[in-house]
Design an enzyme around this catalytic site. Sequence first.
Site, PDB file in Angstrom:
ATOM      1  N   SER A 113      -1.805  15.035 -13.449  1.00 41.17           N
ATOM      2  CA  SER A 113      -3.020  14.991 -14.108  1.00 41.17           C
ATOM      3  C   SER A 113      -3.210  16.433 -14.657  1.00 41.17           C
ATOM      4  CB  SER A 113      -4.499  14.300 -13.199  1.00 41.17           C
ATOM      5  OG  SER A 113      -5.363  14.700 -13.707  1.00 41.17           O
ATOM      6  N   LYS A 130      -3.283  16.604  -6.779  1.00 39.41           N
ATOM      7  CA  LYS A 130      -2.611  16.311  -8.059  1.00 39.41           C
ATOM      8  C   LYS A 130      -1.643  17.469  -8.467  1.00 39.41           C
ATOM      9  CE  LYS A 130      -3.542  12.092  -9.415  1.00 39.41           C
ATOM     10  NZ  LYS A 130      -2.414  11.089  -9.265  1.00 39.41           N
ATOM     11  N   TYR A 143      -9.417  16.028  -5.057  1.00 35.44           N
ATOM     12  CA  TYR A 143      -8.463  15.061  -6.121  1.00 35.44           C
ATOM     13  C   TYR A 143      -7.564  16.082  -6.928  1.00 35.44           C
ATOM     14  CZ  TYR A 143      -7.217  12.322 -10.378  1.00 35.44           C
ATOM     15  OH  TYR A 143      -6.211  11.637 -11.382  1.00 35.44           O
ATOM     16  N   ASP A 203       0.842  -1.081   0.099  1.00 34.93           N
ATOM     17  CA  ASP A 203       0.040  -0.024  -0.010  1.00 34.93           C
ATOM     18  C   ASP A 203       1.038   1.216  -0.061  1.00 34.93           C
ATOM     19  OD1 ASP A 203      -1.470   2.228   0.675  1.00 34.93           O
ATOM     20  OD2 ASP A 203      -2.457   1.149   2.118  1.00 34.93           O
TER      21      ASP A 203
END
Length: 255
Positions: free
Chosen positions: A138, A155, A151, A58
């Site tokens: 991203s 990024k 999110y 992980d």
Amino acid sequence: MSVALITGGGRGIGRGIALRLASDGHDIALVDLNAGPIESVAAEVREIGSKAATFVADVSDRDQVFAAVDHTYEALGGFDVMINNAGIAQVAPIDDVRPSDVKQIWGVNVDGVLWGIQAAAAKFMATGQTGKIINASSIAGHDGFAMLGVYSATKFAVRALTQAAAKEYAAHGITVNAYCPGVVGTDMWVTIDKRFAELTGAAEGETYDKFVGGITLGRAQTPEDVGAFVSYLAGPDSDYMTGQAVLIDGGLVFR
Ligand SMILES: NC(=O)c1ccc[n+]([C@@H]2O[C@H](COP(=O)([O-])OP(=O)(O)OC[C@H]3O[C@@H](n4cnc5c(N)ncnc54)[C@H](O)[C@@H]3O)[C@@H](O)[C@H]2O)c1
């Protein structure tokens, strides 16, 4: 012979990168949460003719990431390229975000990249060699997208870590760059599309189609498109590049 470790290598973009780098002649270490998918990608890598090793970890757990790098070095006899690809998405309006959501996504997308940078740099410096660290950012690392606020924040954070690490490790011959894909038709987008449908009443597939409709080159991105750019970042042609987070999105976000 170069050895590349790819986190989140069990499917999607990570798998695409693994197969491309194997074709380029790299040996491949695959790291993911479960053994099944990485074993299956490892078999594909071996069919191409490269060596493969797998390690269940992980990435939000620092010790597990360091152990994955050690395992790679021992199993494949080297370690040259670290690709911090593992990531998760969350779709929620900012009003709905709670501390547990932030903790979860930050743990994977930001802590995971940070531990990957640390573990790779520590190994490169211990072995006295140069190396390449490549992180997944991203389009959402360049623009904050509605419903993807946290999110997007993760990024953006990957870009910050990429720049800082590039400056800190340059003297050791280590470069650090990031790839910023657009809309890649992976399982991640299936989840994003479903969540948008629940939250906005859009039909299933509608959000994905709307995003793809905004792409200048007129089609969704494939994991192979991302793999082709990571191939450049992982190889000698990018030796003079560091600290960059490059958009590879078919023309969706322009900088
Ligand atoms: N799909 C897109 O359109 C897109 C666009 C831009 C950036 N990205 C980024 O590219 C990367 C890969 O995305 P994808 O579309 O292939 O996603 P995906 O969900 O299809 O695959 C992600 C992989 O990462 C693994 N993973 C998740 N959490 C992990 C953890 N804690 N430790 C180890 N492995 C873990 C998953 O098991 C899975 O195999 C992500 O960082 C994502 O944010 C994706």
